[in-house]
Design an enzyme around this catalytic site. Sequence first.
Site, PDB file in Angstrom:
ATOM      1  N   SER A 142       0.780  -1.211  -0.251  1.00  0.00           N
ATOM      2  CA  SER A 142      -0.163   0.119  -0.112  1.00  0.00           C
ATOM      3  C   SER A 142       0.958   1.329   0.037  1.00  0.00           C
ATOM      4  O   SER A 142       1.910   1.274   0.662  1.00  0.00           O
ATOM      5  CB  SER A 142      -0.951   0.069   1.283  1.00  0.00           C
ATOM      6  OG  SER A 142      -1.394   1.245   1.657  1.00  0.00           O
ATOM      7  N   GLN A 149      -0.895   7.736   6.496  1.00  0.00           N
ATOM      8  CA  GLN A 149      -2.382   8.135   6.350  1.00  0.00           C
ATOM      9  C   GLN A 149      -2.664   8.565   7.530  1.00  0.00           C
ATOM     10  O   GLN A 149      -3.847   9.493   7.575  1.00  0.00           O
ATOM     11  CB  GLN A 149      -2.973   6.555   5.977  1.00  0.00           C
ATOM     12  CG  GLN A 149      -4.498   6.976   5.676  1.00  0.00           C
ATOM     13  CD  GLN A 149      -5.415   5.518   5.318  1.00  0.00           C
ATOM     14  OE1 GLN A 149      -5.568   4.999   6.076  1.00  0.00           O
ATOM     15  NE2 GLN A 149      -5.307   5.606   3.923  1.00  0.00           N
ATOM     16  N   TYR A 155      -0.724  -0.754  10.170  1.00  0.00           N
ATOM     17  CA  TYR A 155      -0.720  -0.860   8.640  1.00  0.00           C
ATOM     18  C   TYR A 155       0.463  -0.322   8.139  1.00  0.00           C
ATOM     19  O   TYR A 155       0.900  -0.958   7.058  1.00  0.00           O
ATOM     20  CB  TYR A 155      -2.244  -0.316   8.264  1.00  0.00           C
ATOM     21  CG  TYR A 155      -2.420  -0.860   6.601  1.00  0.00           C
ATOM     22  CD1 TYR A 155      -2.704  -2.165   6.520  1.00  0.00           C
ATOM     23  CD2 TYR A 155      -2.660   0.272   5.770  1.00  0.00           C
ATOM     24  CE1 TYR A 155      -3.001  -2.168   5.064  1.00  0.00           C
ATOM     25  CE2 TYR A 155      -3.102   0.022   4.700  1.00  0.00           C
ATOM     26  CZ  TYR A 155      -3.188  -1.180   4.181  1.00  0.00           C
ATOM     27  OH  TYR A 155      -3.707  -1.378   2.971  1.00  0.00           O
TER      28      TYR A 155
HETATM   29  N1  LIG Z   1      -8.455  -1.505  -1.510  1.00  0.00           N
HETATM   30  C1  LIG Z   1      -7.235  -0.638  -1.755  1.00  0.00           C
HETATM   31  O1  LIG Z   1      -7.306   0.551  -2.154  1.00  0.00           O
HETATM   32  C2  LIG Z   1      -6.011  -0.915  -0.897  1.00  0.00           C
HETATM   33  C3  LIG Z   1      -4.886   0.075  -1.293  1.00  0.00           C
HETATM   34  C4  LIG Z   1      -3.726  -0.317  -0.640  1.00  0.00           C
HETATM   35  C5  LIG Z   1      -3.442  -1.397  -0.401  1.00  0.00           C
HETATM   36  N2  LIG Z   1      -4.304  -2.461  -0.448  1.00  0.00           N
HETATM   37  C6  LIG Z   1      -3.855  -3.924  -0.133  1.00  0.00           C
HETATM   38  O2  LIG Z   1      -4.444  -4.943  -0.824  1.00  0.00           O
HETATM   39  C7  LIG Z   1      -4.773  -6.088  -0.132  1.00  0.00           C
HETATM   40  C8  LIG Z   1      -6.057  -6.412  -0.216  1.00  0.00           C
HETATM   41  O3  LIG Z   1      -7.165  -5.661  -0.038  1.00  0.00           O
HETATM   42  P1  LIG Z   1      -8.446  -5.413  -0.451  1.00  0.00           P
HETATM   43  O4  LIG Z   1      -8.842  -3.894  -0.644  1.00  0.00           O
HETATM   44  O5  LIG Z   1      -8.684  -6.313  -1.677  1.00  0.00           O
HETATM   45  O6  LIG Z   1      -9.280  -5.972   0.696  1.00  0.00           O
HETATM   46  P2  LIG Z   1     -10.710  -6.766   1.140  1.00  0.00           P
HETATM   47  O7  LIG Z   1     -10.705  -6.946   2.478  1.00  0.00           O
HETATM   48  O8  LIG Z   1     -11.702  -6.183  -0.161  1.00  0.00           O
HETATM   49  O9  LIG Z   1     -10.121  -8.451   0.646  1.00  0.00           O
HETATM   50  C9  LIG Z   1      -9.303  -9.106   1.329  1.00  0.00           C
HETATM   51  C10 LIG Z   1      -9.444 -10.514   1.834  1.00  0.00           C
HETATM   52  O10 LIG Z   1      -8.484 -11.151   2.393  1.00  0.00           O
HETATM   53  C11 LIG Z   1      -9.105 -12.021   3.397  1.00  0.00           C
HETATM   54  N3  LIG Z   1      -8.201 -11.854   4.498  1.00  0.00           N
HETATM   55  C12 LIG Z   1      -7.719 -10.707   5.110  1.00  0.00           C
HETATM   56  N4  LIG Z   1      -7.125 -10.833   6.239  1.00  0.00           N
HETATM   57  C13 LIG Z   1      -6.937 -12.374   6.424  1.00  0.00           C
HETATM   58  C14 LIG Z   1      -6.611 -13.297   7.438  1.00  0.00           C
HETATM   59  N5  LIG Z   1      -5.856 -12.913   8.283  1.00  0.00           N
HETATM   60  N6  LIG Z   1      -6.691 -14.614   7.109  1.00  0.00           N
HETATM   61  C15 LIG Z   1      -7.417 -15.179   5.968  1.00  0.00           C
HETATM   62  N7  LIG Z   1      -7.836 -14.235   5.248  1.00  0.00           N
HETATM   63  C16 LIG Z   1      -7.884 -12.858   5.410  1.00  0.00           C
HETATM   64  C17 LIG Z   1     -10.393 -10.978   3.835  1.00  0.00           C
HETATM   65  O11 LIG Z   1     -11.211 -11.735   4.647  1.00  0.00           O
HETATM   66  C18 LIG Z   1     -11.070 -10.628   2.300  1.00  0.00           C
HETATM   67  O12 LIG Z   1     -11.470 -11.636   1.747  1.00  0.00           O
HETATM   68  C19 LIG Z   1      -4.583  -5.876   1.417  1.00  0.00           C
HETATM   69  O13 LIG Z   1      -3.437  -6.356   1.687  1.00  0.00           O
HETATM   70  C20 LIG Z   1      -4.161  -4.292   1.537  1.00  0.00           C
HETATM   71  O14 LIG Z   1      -3.336  -3.796   2.199  1.00  0.00           O
HETATM   72  C21 LIG Z   1      -5.553  -2.510  -0.880  1.00  0.00           C
END
Ligand SMILES: NC(=O)c1ccc[n+]([C@@H]2O[C@H](COP(=O)([O-])OP(=O)(O)OC[C@H]3O[C@@H](n4cnc5c(N)ncnc54)[C@H](O)[C@@H]3O)[C@@H](O)[C@H]2O)c1
Length: 260
Positions: A142, A149, A155
């Site tokens: 991220s 942030q 995080y």
């Molecule tokens: N969405 C954004 O804008 C954004 C920005 C920067 C970074 N990210 C990174 O992208 C990654 C995915 O984010 P997203 O937005 O798709 O999230 P999301 O919550 O939509 O999907 C993540 C999935 O991972 C699963 N998960 C999370 N922790 C878990 C655990 N401990 N054990 C098993 N399953 C687990 C959740 O249940 C979910 O199904 C994250 O690591 C986040 O840091 C996202």
Amino acid sequence: MDLQLKDKVIIVTGGSKGIGLGIVESLIKEGAIPVIITRNKESIDEVMQTYEESGEELFAVVAELTVPEQCKNAVQTVVDKYGRIDGLVNNAGVNDSVGLENGNYEDFMQSLKRNVVHYYLMAQYALPELKKSKGSIVNIGSKTADTGQGGTSGYAASNGGRNALTREWAVELLPYSIRVNAVIVAECYTPLYEKWISTFADKEEKLEAITKNIPFEKRMTTAEEIGDTVAFLLSSKSSHTTGQLLYVDGGYTHLDRALE
Ligand SMILES: NC(=O)c1ccc[n+]([C@@H]2O[C@H](COP(=O)([O-])OP(=O)(O)OC[C@H]3O[C@@H](n4cnc5c(N)ncnc54)[C@H](O)[C@@H]3O)[C@@H](O)[C@H]2O)c1
């Protein structure tokens, strides 16, 4: 371009939703066999049903990744089923708002476990198979590692760790021809993002304020755009790319703030 990922077994943590699902969908398009490892049984069933109906092969294991034993067992289940692992995408995580002022030791440690400790464990458990296949690792990160942030120390620290581990593993795994890269995300509309944006009094106003600052096309990155870049980094088409942090963010993190 044929990415030559056909029948490659690729683990995607958190692969049943959001960015992880985008990655799984890109891999399916390339004929790879994605393996979702996540805690949401329900969302796994939904994804499996969708793709099994269309005859695509994919596999899933339910695991809570903050529990080391469950990480280990999940990887073993994949090895038992396919006898190989060609790639690992560390993606699961949550922006859990453990800040300096609103957190404590336990919360901070828990945030690291939610966001970076299982990246290490999954890489360690998958390593024997990745050595055999000369596989590849992609860590999702991220922008908060670069920009901060506010109110989310756990995080942000985890994302700094994800970036550092990408470089560190790229070096450590040179002798095995295992490439390690990261895809850094800024703003991608996913269930996690929806949860975060809903914490603001006026969600629509906040969303508009963010998107108007995304230089390229004033829009959020799609999970598909992240997925396609991850697929490229996993593939032999990026065979001399390692230790790189690739920002798939419409220029959000680095381009001129004064852009209109
Ligand atoms: N969405 C954004 O804008 C954004 C920005 C920067 C970074 N990210 C990174 O992208 C990654 C995915 O984010 P997203 O937005 O798709 O999230 P999301 O919550 O939509 O999907 C993540 C999935 O991972 C699963 N998960 C999370 N922790 C878990 C655990 N401990 N054990 C098993 N399953 C687990 C959740 O249940 C979910 O199904 C994250 O690591 C986040 O840091 C996202």
